[in-house]
Scaffold this motif. Structure first.
Motif, PDB file in Angstrom:
ATOM      1  N   THR A  34       0.831  -1.200   0.000  1.00 15.40           N
ATOM      2  CA  THR A  34       0.000   0.000   0.000  1.00 15.40           C
ATOM      3  C   THR A  34       0.867   1.252   0.000  1.00 15.40           C
ATOM      4  OG1 THR A  34      -1.746  -1.177   1.190  1.00 15.40           O
ATOM      5  CG2 THR A  34      -1.816   1.226   1.233  1.00 15.40           C
ATOM      6  N   SER A  48      -7.862  -3.087  -5.298  1.00 13.40           N
ATOM      7  CA  SER A  48      -8.162  -1.656  -5.449  1.00 13.40           C
ATOM      8  C   SER A  48      -9.270  -1.481  -6.485  1.00 13.40           C
ATOM      9  CB  SER A  48      -6.910  -0.890  -5.886  1.00 13.40           C
ATOM     10  OG  SER A  48      -5.913  -0.947  -4.883  1.00 13.40           O
ATOM     11  N   THR A  49     -10.158  -0.514  -6.248  1.00 10.32           N
ATOM     12  CA  THR A  49     -11.305  -0.311  -7.142  1.00 10.32           C
ATOM     13  C   THR A  49     -11.490   1.175  -7.453  1.00 10.32           C
ATOM     14  OG1 THR A  49     -12.875  -0.127  -5.288  1.00 10.32           O
ATOM     15  CG2 THR A  49     -12.510  -2.331  -6.220  1.00 10.32           C
ATOM     16  N   TRP A  50     -12.090   1.450  -8.622  1.00 17.75           N
ATOM     17  CA  TRP A  50     -12.419   2.807  -9.053  1.00 17.75           C
ATOM     18  C   TRP A  50     -13.772   2.775  -9.743  1.00 17.75           C
ATOM     19  CZ3 TRP A  50      -7.945   0.206  -9.503  1.00 17.75           C
ATOM     20  CH2 TRP A  50      -6.782   0.788  -8.975  1.00 17.75           C
ATOM     21  N   SER A  59     -16.610   0.861 -14.052  1.00 22.74           N
ATOM     22  CA  SER A  59     -15.794   0.682 -12.861  1.00 22.74           C
ATOM     23  C   SER A  59     -14.663  -0.290 -13.166  1.00 22.74           C
ATOM     24  CB  SER A  59     -16.639   0.160 -11.684  1.00 22.74           C
ATOM     25  OG  SER A  59     -17.169  -1.118 -11.992  1.00 22.74           O
ATOM     26  N   LYS A  61     -11.432  -2.895 -11.254  1.00 28.17           N
ATOM     27  CA  LYS A  61     -10.865  -3.544 -10.082  1.00 28.17           C
ATOM     28  C   LYS A  61      -9.542  -4.179 -10.471  1.00 28.17           C
ATOM     29  CE  LYS A  61     -11.729  -7.104  -6.592  1.00 28.17           C
ATOM     30  NZ  LYS A  61     -12.712  -8.098  -6.065  1.00 28.17           N
ATOM     31  N   VAL A 188      -3.870   7.819  -6.208  1.00 25.90           N
ATOM     32  CA  VAL A 188      -5.285   7.570  -6.517  1.00 25.90           C
ATOM     33  C   VAL A 188      -5.450   6.943  -7.898  1.00 25.90           C
ATOM     34  CG1 VAL A 188      -7.570   8.605  -6.830  1.00 25.90           C
ATOM     35  CG2 VAL A 188      -6.033   9.467  -5.049  1.00 25.90           C
ATOM     36  N   SER A 205     -15.875   7.278  -6.874  1.00 29.39           N
ATOM     37  CA  SER A 205     -15.383   6.695  -5.628  1.00 29.39           C
ATOM     38  C   SER A 205     -14.217   5.764  -5.938  1.00 29.39           C
ATOM     39  CB  SER A 205     -16.492   5.913  -4.909  1.00 29.39           C
ATOM     40  OG  SER A 205     -16.953   4.837  -5.713  1.00 29.39           O
ATOM     41  N   TYR A 206     -13.408   5.479  -4.919  1.00 32.45           N
ATOM     42  CA  TYR A 206     -12.271   4.572  -5.123  1.00 32.45           C
ATOM     43  C   TYR A 206     -11.833   4.000  -3.788  1.00 32.45           C
ATOM     44  CZ  TYR A 206      -9.215   8.246  -3.262  1.00 32.45           C
ATOM     45  OH  TYR A 206      -8.618   9.177  -2.441  1.00 32.45           O
ATOM     46  N   THR A 207     -11.145   2.862  -3.864  1.00 30.97           N
ATOM     47  CA  THR A 207     -10.525   2.241  -2.702  1.00 30.97           C
ATOM     48  C   THR A 207      -9.163   1.727  -3.134  1.00 30.97           C
ATOM     49  OG1 THR A 207     -12.655   1.531  -1.795  1.00 30.97           O
ATOM     50  CG2 THR A 207     -10.680   0.423  -0.964  1.00 30.97           C
ATOM     51  N   ILE A 208      -8.106   2.191  -2.457  1.00 27.63           N
ATOM     52  CA  ILE A 208      -6.757   1.709  -2.745  1.00 27.63           C
ATOM     53  C   ILE A 208      -6.347   0.767  -1.620  1.00 27.63           C
ATOM     54  CG2 ILE A 208      -4.364   2.317  -3.232  1.00 27.63           C
ATOM     55  CD1 ILE A 208      -6.382   3.360  -5.286  1.00 27.63           C
ATOM     56  N   LYS A 209      -6.034  -0.457  -1.965  1.00 28.11           N
ATOM     57  CA  LYS A 209      -5.672  -1.466  -0.964  1.00 28.11           C
ATOM     58  C   LYS A 209      -4.193  -1.372  -0.612  1.00 28.11           C
ATOM     59  CE  LYS A 209      -9.689  -3.588  -0.699  1.00 28.11           C
ATOM     60  NZ  LYS A 209     -10.479  -3.689   0.543  1.00 28.11           N
TER      61      LYS A 209
END
Length: 209
Positions: A34, A48-50, A59, A61, A188, A205-209
């Motif tokens: 990370t 990770s998702t966007w 979207s 992943k 990002v 929205s997003y999530t970075i693992k």
């Protein structure tokens, strides 16, 4: 969806539609921390998702798995557009980010979309043949260190890249629409695409693992 729309979604950014058909040896997945992802303008850490909205909605992943294409180790991404699942591949090396996919009605495309170490005003080009027409993609790094607000969220350390696409035909250079502008935020990924007459796509929205 028409060939032009397929190509537009690819150019809108993270390539799209069908998975490439290259059958080459797949190495074992590589671990990316990370902390390392926080230094990237296009993180590839698994999970990770966007999610994007606007004139195009889709979207992504990161699956974190690796695939060797043209001698380079790409990270595999899953793309979902209105329930249609497809695959794209991302290769990172020395601050350069290259995307690879097979676009329906177009064929395999490999484009370097960002060179973060390029100076402002620096450019790079790729020339390929699409449907029998020679096409040149020229990217220019417009600005570094920007602060940009997208859908009410402020992003820092943003790079703006401009893409000009022309078809070379009988000695003429025929532009493909207006130049596109892409914005990448450090840690990002891509936060906005300005697609000329085709509108705008923004990171929802997003999530970075």
């Amino acid at each position: 969806m028409t060939t032009t729309k397929n190509l537009l979604l690819w150019l809108a950014f993270l390539c799209v539609f069908t998975a490439c058909s290259d059958k080459e040896e797949d190495p074992a997945p590589e671990e990316t921390t990370t902390a390392a992802a926080g230094l990237d303008y296009f993180p590839t850490t698994a999970g990770s998702t966007w999610s994007y909205e606007g004139d195009l909605t889709y979207s992504y992943k990161s699956l974190g798995t690796k695939k060797v294409i043209n001698g380079k180790s790409y990270t595999e991404f899953e793309q979902n557009q209105n329930g249609t699942i497809s695959t794209i591949y991302v290769f990172k090396e020395a601050g350069s980010y290259t995307l690879y996919t097979a676009v329906a009605g177009v064929g395999n495309i490999e484009l370097t979309v960002l060179k973060e170490n390029e100076p402002e005003g620096g450019s790079w080009s790729t020339t390929t043949v699409i449907n029998g027409l020679t096409t040149r993609y020229t990217y220019t790094l417009v600005k570094k260190g920007l602060t940009k607000t997208v859908l009410g969220k402020e992003y820092k350390n943003v790079i703006q890249v401009k893409l000009a696409t022309v078809v070379l035909f009988q000695g003429m250079e025929i532009p493909f629409d207006q130049p596109f502008n892409y914005y990448f935020a450090k840690g990002v990924g891509q936060i906005m695409s300005e697609l000329g007459s085709s509108g705008t796509v923004s990171l929802k929205s997003y999530t970075i693992k």
